[in-house]
Design a protein around this motif. Structure first.
Motif, PDB file in Angstrom:
ATOM      1  N   LEU A 313      60.179   6.207  10.341  1.00  0.00           N
ATOM      2  CA  LEU A 313      58.981   6.833   9.769  1.00  0.00           C
ATOM      3  C   LEU A 313      59.346   7.692   8.553  1.00  0.00           C
ATOM      4  O   LEU A 313      58.618   7.719   7.552  1.00  0.00           O
ATOM      5  N   GLU A 314      60.499   8.368   8.633  1.00  0.00           N
ATOM      6  CA  GLU A 314      60.947   9.157   7.471  1.00  0.00           C
ATOM      7  C   GLU A 314      61.179   8.245   6.273  1.00  0.00           C
ATOM      8  O   GLU A 314      60.854   8.584   5.132  1.00  0.00           O
ATOM      9  N   SER A 315      61.730   7.044   6.545  1.00  0.00           N
ATOM     10  CA  SER A 315      62.006   6.161   5.407  1.00  0.00           C
ATOM     11  C   SER A 315      60.715   5.540   4.873  1.00  0.00           C
ATOM     12  O   SER A 315      60.581   5.321   3.673  1.00  0.00           O
ATOM     13  N   THR A 316      59.723   5.309   5.737  1.00  0.00           N
ATOM     14  CA  THR A 316      58.415   4.840   5.248  1.00  0.00           C
ATOM     15  C   THR A 316      57.804   5.904   4.335  1.00  0.00           C
ATOM     16  O   THR A 316      57.275   5.610   3.259  1.00  0.00           O
ATOM     17  N   LEU A 317      57.912   7.153   4.772  1.00  0.00           N
ATOM     18  CA  LEU A 317      57.377   8.272   3.986  1.00  0.00           C
ATOM     19  C   LEU A 317      58.070   8.335   2.613  1.00  0.00           C
ATOM     20  O   LEU A 317      57.406   8.474   1.574  1.00  0.00           O
ATOM     21  N   ALA A 318      59.390   8.171   2.628  1.00  0.00           N
ATOM     22  CA  ALA A 318      60.145   8.251   1.368  1.00  0.00           C
ATOM     23  C   ALA A 318      59.856   7.046   0.468  1.00  0.00           C
ATOM     24  O   ALA A 318      59.903   7.157  -0.753  1.00  0.00           O
ATOM     25  N   ARG A 319      59.547   5.901   1.089  1.00  0.00           N
ATOM     26  CA  ARG A 319      59.203   4.708   0.292  1.00  0.00           C
ATOM     27  C   ARG A 319      57.867   4.943  -0.432  1.00  0.00           C
ATOM     28  O   ARG A 319      57.714   4.638  -1.602  1.00  0.00           O
ATOM     29  N   LEU A 320      56.921   5.526   0.279  1.00  0.00           N
ATOM     30  CA  LEU A 320      55.608   5.775  -0.326  1.00  0.00           C
ATOM     31  C   LEU A 320      55.672   6.957  -1.305  1.00  0.00           C
ATOM     32  O   LEU A 320      55.021   6.948  -2.348  1.00  0.00           O
ATOM     33  N   PHE A 321      56.453   7.968  -0.923  1.00  0.00           N
ATOM     34  CA  PHE A 321      56.541   9.186  -1.743  1.00  0.00           C
ATOM     35  C   PHE A 321      58.021   9.505  -1.973  1.00  0.00           C
ATOM     36  O   PHE A 321      58.612  10.297  -1.216  1.00  0.00           O
ATOM     37  N   PRO A 322      58.649   8.903  -2.996  1.00  0.00           N
ATOM     38  CA  PRO A 322      60.086   9.115  -3.199  1.00  0.00           C
ATOM     39  C   PRO A 322      60.438  10.588  -3.381  1.00  0.00           C
ATOM     40  O   PRO A 322      61.581  10.979  -3.141  1.00  0.00           O
ATOM     41  N   GLN A 323      59.450  11.411  -3.768  1.00  0.00           N
ATOM     42  CA  GLN A 323      59.710  12.864  -3.886  1.00  0.00           C
ATOM     43  C   GLN A 323      60.180  13.442  -2.554  1.00  0.00           C
ATOM     44  O   GLN A 323      60.793  14.509  -2.513  1.00  0.00           O
ATOM     45  N   LEU A 324      59.862  12.741  -1.457  1.00  0.00           N
ATOM     46  CA  LEU A 324      60.187  13.277  -0.124  1.00  0.00           C
ATOM     47  C   LEU A 324      61.465  12.662   0.463  1.00  0.00           C
ATOM     48  O   LEU A 324      61.768  12.879   1.637  1.00  0.00           O
ATOM     49  N   ALA A 325      62.201  11.896  -0.354  1.00  0.00           N
ATOM     50  CA  ALA A 325      63.456  11.300   0.152  1.00  0.00           C
ATOM     51  C   ALA A 325      64.356  12.425   0.661  1.00  0.00           C
ATOM     52  O   ALA A 325      64.483  13.474   0.019  1.00  0.00           O
ATOM     53  N   GLY A 326      64.921  12.215   1.832  1.00  0.00           N
ATOM     54  CA  GLY A 326      65.813  13.228   2.409  1.00  0.00           C
ATOM     55  C   GLY A 326      65.074  14.283   3.219  1.00  0.00           C
ATOM     56  O   GLY A 326      65.696  15.119   3.874  1.00  0.00           O
ATOM     57  N   THR A 327      63.738  14.234   3.207  1.00  0.00           N
ATOM     58  CA  THR A 327      62.958  15.200   3.999  1.00  0.00           C
ATOM     59  C   THR A 327      63.043  14.838   5.468  1.00  0.00           C
ATOM     60  O   THR A 327      62.903  13.671   5.824  1.00  0.00           O
ATOM     61  N   HIS A 328      63.276  15.822   6.310  1.00  0.00           N
ATOM     62  CA  HIS A 328      63.299  15.544   7.742  1.00  0.00           C
ATOM     63  C   HIS A 328      61.985  15.949   8.388  1.00  0.00           C
ATOM     64  O   HIS A 328      61.355  16.920   7.970  1.00  0.00           O
ATOM     65  N   ALA A 329      61.596  15.186   9.405  1.00  0.00           N
ATOM     66  CA  ALA A 329      60.346  15.461  10.100  1.00  0.00           C
ATOM     67  C   ALA A 329      60.403  16.849  10.739  1.00  0.00           C
ATOM     68  O   ALA A 329      61.411  17.227  11.335  1.00  0.00           O
ATOM     69  N   ALA A 330      59.326  17.593  10.614  1.00  0.00           N
ATOM     70  CA  ALA A 330      59.241  18.889  11.285  1.00  0.00           C
ATOM     71  C   ALA A 330      58.841  18.708  12.747  1.00  0.00           C
ATOM     72  O   ALA A 330      59.088  19.569  13.588  1.00  0.00           O
ATOM     73  N   ALA A 331      58.185  17.582  13.034  1.00  0.00           N
ATOM     74  CA  ALA A 331      57.761  17.290  14.417  1.00  0.00           C
ATOM     75  C   ALA A 331      57.669  15.784  14.579  1.00  0.00           C
ATOM     76  O   ALA A 331      57.402  15.066  13.610  1.00  0.00           O
ATOM     77  N   ALA A 332      57.932  15.308  15.786  1.00  0.00           N
ATOM     78  CA  ALA A 332      57.815  13.873  16.091  1.00  0.00           C
ATOM     79  C   ALA A 332      57.251  13.740  17.491  1.00  0.00           C
ATOM     80  O   ALA A 332      57.591  14.531  18.382  1.00  0.00           O
ATOM     81  N   TRP A 333      56.383  12.778  17.691  1.00  0.00           N
ATOM     82  CA  TRP A 333      55.789  12.580  19.012  1.00  0.00           C
ATOM     83  C   TRP A 333      55.315  11.143  19.156  1.00  0.00           C
ATOM     84  O   TRP A 333      55.249  10.399  18.170  1.00  0.00           O
ATOM     85  N   SER A 334      54.996  10.753  20.379  1.00  0.00           N
ATOM     86  CA  SER A 334      54.562   9.381  20.650  1.00  0.00           C
ATOM     87  C   SER A 334      53.386   9.404  21.612  1.00  0.00           C
ATOM     88  O   SER A 334      53.163  10.396  22.308  1.00  0.00           O
ATOM     89  N   GLY A 335      52.675   8.302  21.652  1.00  0.00           N
ATOM     90  CA  GLY A 335      51.549   8.179  22.573  1.00  0.00           C
ATOM     91  C   GLY A 335      51.342   6.722  22.933  1.00  0.00           C
ATOM     92  O   GLY A 335      51.994   5.838  22.391  1.00  0.00           O
ATOM     93  N   VAL A 336      50.423   6.506  23.847  1.00  0.00           N
ATOM     94  CA  VAL A 336      50.203   5.140  24.319  1.00  0.00           C
ATOM     95  C   VAL A 336      48.718   4.785  24.213  1.00  0.00           C
ATOM     96  O   VAL A 336      47.850   5.581  24.530  1.00  0.00           O
ATOM     97  N   LEU A 337      48.474   3.569  23.714  1.00  0.00           N
ATOM     98  CA  LEU A 337      47.097   3.076  23.561  1.00  0.00           C
ATOM     99  C   LEU A 337      46.987   1.719  24.261  1.00  0.00           C
ATOM    100  O   LEU A 337      47.993   1.146  24.655  1.00  0.00           O
ATOM    101  N   GLY A 338      45.775   1.215  24.398  1.00  0.00           N
ATOM    102  CA  GLY A 338      45.577  -0.010  25.177  1.00  0.00           C
ATOM    103  C   GLY A 338      45.100  -1.158  24.296  1.00  0.00           C
ATOM    104  O   GLY A 338      44.246  -0.983  23.436  1.00  0.00           O
ATOM    105  N   VAL A 339      45.682  -2.346  24.541  1.00  0.00           N
ATOM    106  CA  VAL A 339      45.322  -3.528  23.751  1.00  0.00           C
ATOM    107  C   VAL A 339      44.883  -4.646  24.702  1.00  0.00           C
ATOM    108  O   VAL A 339      45.623  -5.016  25.621  1.00  0.00           O
ATOM    109  N   ALA A 340      43.681  -5.190  24.456  1.00  0.00           N
ATOM    110  CA  ALA A 340      43.202  -6.315  25.264  1.00  0.00           C
ATOM    111  C   ALA A 340      43.843  -7.613  24.752  1.00  0.00           C
ATOM    112  O   ALA A 340      44.329  -7.672  23.629  1.00  0.00           O
TER     113      ALA A 340
END
Ligand SMILES: Cc1cc2nc3c(=O)[nH]c(=O)nc-3n(C[C@H](O)[C@H](O)[C@H](O)COP(=O)(O)OP(=O)(O)OC[C@H]3O[C@@H](n4cnc5c(N)ncnc54)[C@H](O)[C@@H]3O)c2cc1C
Length: 446
Positions: A313-340
């Motif tokens: 996700l950090e590298s996706t962020l840096a790809r979209l916004f190269p100004q943020l290359a090398g920036t580390h996430a301040a928070a990370a989390w996950s969740g679960v959703l349902g797919v039929a």
């Protein structure tokens, strides 16, 4: 599972007492996420005399509702063609629902950082551009407000931007604020919410919990991504994980370069797509596919977001916004959703058994769950309406394959999507969608 950034921003809420013992009510709702709480809220608006109890294993908003990307969007929850001739009515209902949530927040005094800034989808490779142009061409007749924008017309200046698609029918929200505010609004109307109460079995007009048995005229299953954990439901909806990171607040110099003044939610056209928002506190919260599917539809409850997922996700962020290359996430989390199995959401209520449900929103649950809540209120109170005539009512998609086919199919498909994205990024000027992605589409049934 750790609660994630949105809940942490608000701090802990006072716990609600568990179910004290056996109980008899008119409606028992299983799960205190958006689906359960919108249903509760609209039921009590329709008939304040109803006795409605909500049974929640953890806390209000513990599930996807308190940890999502905060896109209150009018995206159709699933492929349009599968909803048949009623798809346009469902699309219009979704657009109206965005406004309805905004109105309810205003009426109920829920401050959910809501800004209706639309959605911008960006293409950064030739193949993505070709897909996005095709998407706009096929969707425009159904959403006349959907427009294709050149790179200079897009509100967010993303690196390598070739073309964008914008629709105004989306609002950014802080999801934990919305779900907590909604719970309080439901309680003000008479709902009783019991946290720390695990439902073990949902039967005909009864719910068995670890704290007692609840008898009810209606039982609403509102457990979306966790549904596979209930007896008999293992193959109903595939539990799919999604992970997010948030940056620290970004300085004004960054926003001067990037824009994002309108607070549109931002996504891309990759196969393993990302979704992002500029938060009220000027952070970027960005998410994408998370922890891989687990054998037997087991729900991830480790609380950890793997370092590799955060790095991706950090590298996706840096790809979209190269100004943020090398920036580390301040928070990370996950969740679960349902797919039929057919990737379409459904809502239903069977008067013969008193069983009702909604879910399978496949990542588009914030607005859809609110529409589900209004629809379930109509179905349960026996009110025939435009909502109860929508094509997702009573849908019963076939179940997912048994294991090990399910595990093999989903794992293979997601490896294929990642490979397809790599190929398309390497051949950045090619307009050809990688054939590997088409194989993955066939495997997942998208
Ligand atoms: C990381 C992530 C990002 C997302 N981003 C977006 C987005 O930007 N826009 C969008 O539209 N959608 C998004 N989604 C999807 C959306 O959040 C969900 O579809 C929606 O919140 C589902 O709401 P729900 O109430 O049906 O389920 P949930 O919010 O998951 O609530 C279910 C509740 O049931 C409880 N429960 C489960 N089992 C039991 C049991 N046995 N007994 C008692 N209680 C039980 C759980 O603890 C949980 O609180 C995202 C999802 C995730 C995970």
């Amino acid at each position: 599972m750790q609660p994630g950034y949105w809940q942490a921003e608000l701090g802990p809420s006072a716990p609600r007492p568990p179910l004290p013992g056996d109980l008899e009510v008119d409606v028992a709702i299983v799960g205190a996420g958006f689906t359960g709480l919108w249903t509760t809220y609209h039921l009590l608006r329709a008939d304040p005399s109803l006795r409605v109890v909500v049974l929640e294993r953890e806390q209000v908003g513990f599930g996807a509702s308190g940890r999502n990307g905060g896109w209150l969007s009018a995206l159709l929850p699933g492929p349009r063609a599968r909803y048949g001739t009623g798809a346009d009515a469902l699309g219009e209902a979704m657009r109206q629902q965005v406004l309805d949530v905004e109105k309810t927040c205003a009426e109920e005094g829920i401050d959910a950082d809501l800004v209706r800034g639309g959605t911008l989808t960006v293409a950064t490779t030739g193949a993505q551009e070709q897909r996005l142009r095709a998407h706009v061409a096929t969707e425009q007749p159904h959403d006349p407000d959907l427009v294709l924008l050149g790179p200079d017309e897009c509100d967010v200046r993303v690196a390598g931007l070739r073309v964008g698609a914008f629709t105004p029918h989306c609002a950014r929200v802080q999801p934990a604020k919305l779900v907590r505010g909604l719970a309080e609004a439901a309680e003000r109307r008479g709902a009783v919410i019991h946290e720390g109460t695990t439902v073990r079995e949902i039967g005909t007009r009864r719910v068995v919990t670890d704290r007692g048995v609840v008898r009810a005229g209606w039982v609403v299953r509102a457990t979306e991504g966790f549904t596979a954990g209930l007896p008999g439901q293992r193959r109903t909806w595939l539990p799919m994980n999604s992970s997010m990171i948030a940056t620290d607040p970004l300085p004004q110099a960054f926003w001067d370069e990037v824009g994002w003044e309108g607070r549109a939610t931002l996504g891309d056209e990759a196969h393993v797509y990302c979704y992002a928002q500029r938060t009220a506190g000027d952070r970027i919260a960005i998410g994408g596919r998370g922890i891989p599917y687990r054998y037997g539809s087991r729900t991830d409850d480790s609380g950890e977001t793997a370092r590799a997922t955060v790095a991706e996700l950090e590298s996706t962020l840096a790809r979209l916004f190269p100004q943020l290359a090398g920036t580390h996430a301040a928070a990370a989390w996950s969740g679960v959703l349902g797919v039929a199995r057919d990737w379409c959401a459904s809502v239903g209520a069977d008067p013969a058994t008193g069983l009702a449900w909604a879910g399978g929103y496949a990542g588009d649950g914030v607005t859809t769950s609110a529409l589900a809540g209004r629809t379930l209120a109509d179905l349960i109170t026996g009110t025939a309406s435009d909502l109860t005539a929508l094509p997702w009512v009573g849908r019963a998609p076939r179940r997912w394959e048994p294991e090990p086919l399910r595990w093999l199919g989903v794992r293979t498909a997601y490896a294929a999507y990642r490979l397809a994205d790599r190929v398309e990024t390497t051949h950045v000027d090619s307009a050809r969608t990688s054939p590997v992605a088409r194989i993955a589409d066939r495997l997942t049934g998208q």
